[in-house]
Motif scaffolding. Structure first.
Motif, PDB file in Angstrom:
ATOM      1  N   GLN A  75      49.928  68.801  83.630  1.00 21.96           N
ATOM      2  CA  GLN A  75      49.538  68.409  82.290  1.00 21.96           C
ATOM      3  C   GLN A  75      49.029  66.972  82.259  1.00 21.96           C
ATOM      4  O   GLN A  75      49.373  66.204  81.379  1.00 21.96           O
ATOM      5  N   ARG A  76      48.196  66.614  83.184  1.00 22.21           N
ATOM      6  CA  ARG A  76      47.684  65.249  83.242  1.00 22.21           C
ATOM      7  C   ARG A  76      46.970  64.862  81.954  1.00 22.21           C
ATOM      8  O   ARG A  76      46.967  63.698  81.558  1.00 22.21           O
ATOM      9  N   ARG A  77      46.348  65.840  81.315  1.00 18.31           N
ATOM     10  CA  ARG A  77      45.559  65.537  80.125  1.00 18.31           C
ATOM     11  C   ARG A  77      46.402  65.595  78.855  1.00 18.31           C
ATOM     12  O   ARG A  77      45.894  65.440  77.768  1.00 18.31           O
ATOM     13  N   SER A  78      47.686  65.885  78.970  1.00 13.28           N
ATOM     14  CA  SER A  78      48.534  66.032  77.796  1.00 13.28           C
ATOM     15  C   SER A  78      49.349  64.772  77.573  1.00 13.28           C
ATOM     16  O   SER A  78      49.232  63.788  78.280  1.00 13.28           O
ATOM     17  N   SER A  79      50.240  64.845  76.580  1.00 20.07           N
ATOM     18  CA  SER A  79      51.066  63.695  76.241  1.00 20.07           C
ATOM     19  C   SER A  79      52.451  63.793  76.850  1.00 20.07           C
ATOM     20  O   SER A  79      53.367  63.102  76.429  1.00 20.07           O
ATOM     21  N   ARG A  80      52.622  64.634  77.880  1.00 20.08           N
ATOM     22  CA  ARG A  80      53.959  64.868  78.403  1.00 20.08           C
ATOM     23  C   ARG A  80      54.588  63.612  78.985  1.00 20.08           C
ATOM     24  O   ARG A  80      55.778  63.393  78.848  1.00 20.08           O
ATOM     25  N   ASP A  81      53.784  62.769  79.643  1.00 18.83           N
ATOM     26  CA  ASP A  81      54.337  61.535  80.193  1.00 18.83           C
ATOM     27  C   ASP A  81      54.938  60.688  79.087  1.00 18.83           C
ATOM     28  O   ASP A  81      56.026  60.126  79.228  1.00 18.83           O
ATOM     29  N   SER A  82      54.211  60.579  77.963  1.00 18.31           N
ATOM     30  CA  SER A  82      54.700  59.784  76.835  1.00 18.31           C
ATOM     31  C   SER A  82      55.947  60.401  76.233  1.00 18.31           C
ATOM     32  O   SER A  82      56.867  59.684  75.821  1.00 18.31           O
ATOM     33  N   GLU A  83      55.993  61.734  76.182  1.00 21.30           N
ATOM     34  CA  GLU A  83      57.167  62.409  75.635  1.00 21.30           C
ATOM     35  C   GLU A  83      58.389  62.168  76.514  1.00 21.30           C
ATOM     36  O   GLU A  83      59.496  61.952  76.000  1.00 21.30           O
ATOM     37  N   MET A  84      58.212  62.179  77.820  1.00 21.20           N
ATOM     38  CA  MET A  84      59.327  61.929  78.705  1.00 21.20           C
ATOM     39  C   MET A  84      59.830  60.499  78.549  1.00 21.20           C
ATOM     40  O   MET A  84      61.036  60.245  78.498  1.00 21.20           O
ATOM     41  N   ASP A  85      58.902  59.570  78.475  1.00 20.64           N
ATOM     42  CA  ASP A  85      59.287  58.169  78.288  1.00 20.64           C
ATOM     43  C   ASP A  85      60.045  58.000  76.977  1.00 20.64           C
ATOM     44  O   ASP A  85      61.052  57.284  76.911  1.00 20.64           O
ATOM     45  N   LEU A  86      59.567  58.675  75.928  1.00 17.20           N
ATOM     46  CA  LEU A  86      60.243  58.615  74.632  1.00 17.20           C
ATOM     47  C   LEU A  86      61.646  59.189  74.729  1.00 17.20           C
ATOM     48  O   LEU A  86      62.610  58.616  74.192  1.00 17.20           O
ATOM     49  N   ALA A  87      61.796  60.321  75.428  1.00 22.04           N
ATOM     50  CA  ALA A  87      63.108  60.944  75.581  1.00 22.04           C
ATOM     51  C   ALA A  87      64.067  60.033  76.355  1.00 22.04           C
ATOM     52  O   ALA A  87      65.245  59.904  75.997  1.00 22.04           O
ATOM     53  N   ILE A  88      63.573  59.408  77.407  1.00 22.85           N
ATOM     54  CA  ILE A  88      64.427  58.529  78.210  1.00 22.85           C
ATOM     55  C   ILE A  88      64.884  57.330  77.389  1.00 22.85           C
ATOM     56  O   ILE A  88      66.049  56.912  77.442  1.00 22.85           O
ATOM     57  N   ARG A  89      63.969  56.764  76.581  1.00 18.61           N
ATOM     58  CA  ARG A  89      64.320  55.600  75.762  1.00 18.61           C
ATOM     59  C   ARG A  89      65.359  55.970  74.698  1.00 18.61           C
ATOM     60  O   ARG A  89      66.316  55.221  74.460  1.00 18.61           O
ATOM     61  N   TYR A  90      65.173  57.137  74.065  1.00 20.28           N
ATOM     62  CA  TYR A  90      66.136  57.528  73.027  1.00 20.28           C
ATOM     63  C   TYR A  90      67.475  57.904  73.638  1.00 20.28           C
ATOM     64  O   TYR A  90      68.528  57.618  73.068  1.00 20.28           O
ATOM     65  N   ARG A  91      67.444  58.513  74.793  1.00 14.71           N
ATOM     66  CA  ARG A  91      68.693  58.827  75.481  1.00 14.71           C
ATOM     67  C   ARG A  91      69.468  57.548  75.784  1.00 14.71           C
ATOM     68  O   ARG A  91      70.680  57.473  75.560  1.00 14.71           O
ATOM     69  N   ALA A  92      68.770  56.534  76.293  1.00 13.46           N
ATOM     70  CA  ALA A  92      69.426  55.260  76.600  1.00 13.46           C
ATOM     71  C   ALA A  92      70.014  54.649  75.334  1.00 13.46           C
ATOM     72  O   ALA A  92      71.124  54.084  75.359  1.00 13.46           O
TER      73      ALA A  92
END
Length: 297
Positions: free
Chosen positions: A176-193
């Motif tokens: 999914q290079r063209r998708s927003s999945r990288d940003s979603e993962m980063d968002l999930a990691i930040r909220y988890r922290a």
């Protein structure tokens, strides 16, 4: 042709086709003259696309059908495999080895009671689509190193650590290079922290529904407050509608039933917050200063 492949036999694909015929490029290669269908499997391709490929716990070989883009259909090679008995064609699976040769796993036939399963997977462009996973029963002996896949119901509900979760996501991110999945993962990691600093126990959860062969993942489960959270980088209507559907789907696998929340990278429009509130779904968004705000505050 009297000659038939032997389990464990290996040869270059060019030699294989010179001997048996068939299309040299297709994953499902029909050799009408020899009365065979050859199925080709590449472990690197299988790993990249997350396709089932190997023997399950019942000894059934799961083989994903042909078609790299869009929904797979029961046409051409897939139809030929489904109806191979009617055409008196024997089916053989060949698995690519590191040196480039293909090794014969053995002879198979399509299961008569349940010939295939339909499931979700990503295509060559990283788009989610429906694929056909054939269920093939061995005919005779198999190669000693026949591949195995895991579809145990023990996977139906389990939490797993961040390291394992990220490792499991690598394949999806690559697709999914063209998708927003990288940003979603980063968002999930930040909220988890953020939640863990507040003393909450957070897990990612992998779910395998009965009858499926490929699990899917719920982004975050706050086990302290029993909240299931789906992350979307963009607060668009399409993204929030997708998140709502995912949460409702995931919720039925949890006991006790969790509250639901959507986490977004910025504040959605008020109409979309109201949409979620009408279904008692919390909306959480990341502020420009790095803090998080909840629609339930």
């Amino acid at each position: 042709m009297d000659k038939r492949p032997d389990p464990g036999e290996a040869m270059p694909r060019s030699e294989l086709h010179a001997m048996y015929g068939g299309n040299r490029q297709s994953g499902i290669s029909i050799s009408a003259q020899a009365g065979m269908i050859h199925l080709f499997s590449d472990p690197i391709h299988v790993e990249s696309y997350g396709m089932p490929d190997g023997l399950d716990e019942e000894g059934i070989y799961l083989y994903t059908g042909a078609g790299q883009k869009g929904d797979q259909t029961l046409t051409q090679g897939n139809r030929a495999l489904l109806t191979h008995k009617d055409a008196n064609r024997d089916v053989y699976i060949w698995r690519r080895e590191r040196q480039g040769d293909y090794r014969c796993v053995g002879q198979f036939e399509v299961d008569q009671e349940q010939p295939f399963i339909s499931t979700d997977a990503f295509d060559a462009d990283g788009e989610l689509r429906t694929v056909i996973v054939f269920r093939l029963r061995p005919v005779g002996e198999l190669a000693a190193d026949a591949p195995v896949v895991t579809t145990t119901e023990a996977l139906a509900y389990r939490g797993y650590e961040e390291k394992a979760a990220i490792g499991g996501r690598v394949r999806i991110e690559r697709l999914q290079r063209r998708s927003s999945r990288d940003s979603e993962m980063d968002l999930a990691i930040r909220y988890r922290a953020h939640l863990e600093r507040l003393g909450h126990e957070i897990r990612r959860v992998q779910i395998l529904p009965p009858g499926e062969v490929r699990p899917f993942c719920a982004d975050l489960h706050d086990r302290t407050d029993n909240v299931l959270i789906e992350c979307k980088a963009s607060p668009t209507r399409q993204a929030l509608r997708l998140a709502i559907g995912q949460l409702i789907d995931y919720r039925r696998f949890f006991s006790p039933t969790p509250r639901l929340a959507v986490l977004t990278g910025s504040k959605p429009r008020q109409d979309l917050i109201d949409l979620c509130s009408s279904m008692t779904i919390e909306v959480i968004w990341l502020e420009e200063d790095g803090t998080f705000t909840s629609s339930f505050d």
